[in-house]
Design an enzyme around this catalytic site. Structure first.
Site, mmCIF file in Angstrom:
data_model
loop_
_atom_site.group_PDB
_atom_site.id
_atom_site.type_symbol
_atom_site.label_atom_id
_atom_site.label_comp_id
_atom_site.label_asym_id
_atom_site.label_seq_id
_atom_site.Cartn_x
_atom_site.Cartn_y
_atom_site.Cartn_z
ATOM 1 N N TYR A 157 34.088 26.658 43.877
ATOM 2 C CA TYR A 157 34.501 25.387 44.480
ATOM 3 C C TYR A 157 33.500 24.889 45.523
ATOM 4 O O TYR A 157 33.706 23.839 46.118
ATOM 5 C CB TYR A 157 35.859 25.533 45.174
ATOM 6 C CG TYR A 157 37.017 25.679 44.224
ATOM 7 C CD1 TYR A 157 37.076 26.749 43.347
ATOM 8 C CD2 TYR A 157 38.049 24.760 44.221
ATOM 9 C CE1 TYR A 157 38.138 26.896 42.477
ATOM 10 C CE2 TYR A 157 39.117 24.903 43.359
ATOM 11 C CZ TYR A 157 39.155 25.973 42.487
ATOM 12 O OH TYR A 157 40.202 26.118 41.637
ATOM 13 N N LYS A 224 38.192 39.977 40.383
ATOM 14 C CA LYS A 224 37.740 40.264 39.023
ATOM 15 C C LYS A 224 36.409 41.011 39.145
ATOM 16 O O LYS A 224 35.397 40.664 38.529
ATOM 17 C CB LYS A 224 37.594 38.907 38.294
ATOM 18 C CG LYS A 224 37.477 38.963 36.834
ATOM 19 C CD LYS A 224 38.765 39.233 36.098
ATOM 20 C CE LYS A 224 38.446 39.431 34.629
ATOM 21 N NZ LYS A 224 39.356 40.244 33.906
ATOM 22 N N ASP A 278 43.598 39.434 36.280
ATOM 23 C CA ASP A 278 44.441 39.215 35.091
ATOM 24 C C ASP A 278 45.673 40.112 35.100
ATOM 25 O O ASP A 278 46.761 39.705 34.725
ATOM 26 C CB ASP A 278 43.632 39.384 33.804
ATOM 27 C CG ASP A 278 42.670 40.544 33.865
ATOM 28 O OD1 ASP A 278 41.578 40.366 34.431
ATOM 29 O OD2 ASP A 278 43.018 41.622 33.385
ATOM 30 N N ASP A 302 43.845 29.652 43.341
ATOM 31 C CA ASP A 302 44.320 28.378 42.809
ATOM 32 C C ASP A 302 45.266 28.637 41.637
ATOM 33 O O ASP A 302 46.414 28.164 41.599
ATOM 34 C CB ASP A 302 43.097 27.559 42.360
ATOM 35 C CG ASP A 302 43.419 26.102 42.128
ATOM 36 O OD1 ASP A 302 44.601 25.725 42.244
ATOM 37 O OD2 ASP A 302 42.496 25.331 41.823
#
Ligand code: NAP
Length: 412
Positions: A157, A224, A278, A302
């Protein structure tokens, strides 16, 4: 000078990184665009009623209206983002805002993004919990009670992007291929994902402080890092590092929980753990009680915050806040829903609970509890706005203002 500070209020101040809240604080509010005025007027009445009831009129919020978005443009000669408002948000320390339209065209930056960047509101804080009676897709939504801290300034972002085919992209492609030995398809659009020790640590620090102040049992670093080792993996490592450097007395790692404490969590220690992003989505559906506080980067945060919001009733009631070290701006998390503007129709829940969190933040827990306890009683009577009514059998659909009246009656 369109902003008028109320005469009888006193400003909140900061002392030793703690809020100093008088009984008559001045808080800022921005009503916002579209449905903003409808939900703001309803919520101001509810918050005031709860405060009056909780403290027998000994405490009172003195509201200062601040202007941003379309209303600001009328008052400040076309300026949607007046400096006076930014100054006031800093000066008043705690404010709340409705949604703002991003005017289309002309390279206009989102006002929300501008606000976050200008005031360095680096933490997006989203408390996600269930209120009985709210329609939810989960069998046991009541098991969800988590506060998510999303880093607001870094990650993909950050706005460092190069368009496919542009000379800038070509330059970056050449550098990466020729000097760094990277290998990828020609003419790829390229985005950069900066994750810094400074940005990661201040976010994790805020999450751990919150956990300590609110007697939470664990903080999970979501990342991640198995794939993106030097960004997401580094975030995880810096998070553990920070916990060890600054909160050694209050925290243990999940690894220590088993190696030193035989799996039994000492009552005075918060467990710091980490989970792959995940898997976290799965666990929030299958074993949500394992999460009290989550700290994560911008993109994960987000996705995850909206997904968890859906589990407990959707965006219509999901609250949020953006914070720096000292300034907090609470806000409705949905947009301006322009088709419903001025129809007195929509759900005030998102702004309402942002205000409940604001009351908690300034230490007025009793007033916050009055609203949190009265709300499910109204919902269980199936007196709801249109969005919940369409998901409930036998509901009585009411307007935004009527919903506020009913909730105020329930508060007493
Ligand atoms: P939106 O305003 O959030 O509306 C999308 C849909 O969500 C609405 O049509 C409505 O669904 C539902 N919804 C939103 N708020 C609701 C409420 N209080 N009660 C019940 N339902 C509600 O998203 P958008 O249409 O994509 O964006 C519109 C404008 O808002 C844009 O200018 C965007 O830039 C801005 N925006 C601002 C913020 C912010 O200020 N924080 C955030 C997001 C978007 P149904 O149609 O199904 O009834």
């Amino acid at each position: 000078m369109p902003i008028n500070l109320p005469d009888n209020g006193t400003k909140i101040t900061i002392q030793n990184n703690r809020l100093n809240v008088p009984d008559n604080p001045i808080l800022g509010y921005i009503e916002g665009d579209g449905i903003g005025p409808d939900i703001t007027s309803a919520c101001l009445r509810i918050w005031d009623a709860a405060v009056a009831k909780a403290y027998n009129d000994k405490r009172k919020i003195h509201w200062a209206e601040l202007f941003m978005g379309e209303k600001a443009s009328k008052k400040y000669d076309g300026n949607y983002f007046p400096e006076e408002t930014i100054q006031a948000i800093q000066d008043l320390v705690v404010s709340i805002k409705g949604p703002l339209t991003t005017p289309v065209g002309g390279g206009f930056r989102s006002l929300n993004v501008s606000l976050r960047q200008t005031l360095d509101l680096y933490a997006c804080v989203r408390p996600l919990r269930y209120y009985s009676g709210v329609p939810s897709p989960m069998s046991h939504p009541e098991l969800i009670d988590v506060v998510l801290f999303r880093e607001n300034t870094e990650d993909v972002y950050a706005g460092i992007e190069y368009q496919s085919g542009s000379p800038e992209m070509q330059k970056v492609e050449n550098f990466l291929k020729q000097e760094m030995g990277a290998n990828f398809f020609a003419d790829s659009g390229i985005g950069i994902k900066p994750i810094s020790p400074f940005g990661s640590k201040r976010l994790v620090r805020k999450a751990i402080r919150y956990a300590i102040d609110n007697n939470k049992k664990n903080v999970t670093l979501v990342h991640k890092g198995n794939i993106m080792k030097f960004t997401e993996g580094a975030f995880r490592n810096w998070g553990y590092e920070l916990a060890k450097e600054e909160f050694a007395a209050e925290t243990i790692t999940e690894e220590e929980l088993y190696s030193k404490y035989d799996g039994k969590q000492p009552s005075d220690k918060i467990v710091i753990k980490d989970r792959i992003a995940d898997i976290t989505f799965q666990l929030m559906l299958l074993r949500p009680t394992e999460f009290d506080v989550i700290a994560t980067m911008n993109l994960n945060g987000d996705y995850l915050s909206d997904a968890i919001a859906a589990q407990v009733g959707g965006m219509g009631i999901a609250p949020g806040a953006n914070m720096s070290d000292n300034i907090a701006v609470f806000e409705a998390t949905h947009g301006t829903a322009p088709k419903y503007a001025n129809l007195d129709k929509v759900n005030p829940g998102s702004l309402l609970f942002s205000g409940v969190n604001m009351l908690e933040y300034i230490g007025w827990q009793e007033a916050a509890d009055l609203i949190s306890n009265a709300y499910p009683k109204v919902i269980q009577k199936k007196i709801v706005t249109y969005d919940f009514a369409r998901q409930m059998e036998g509901a009585t659909e009411v307007s935004t203002s009527k919903f506020a009246d009913t909730l105020i009656d329930e508060i007493g």
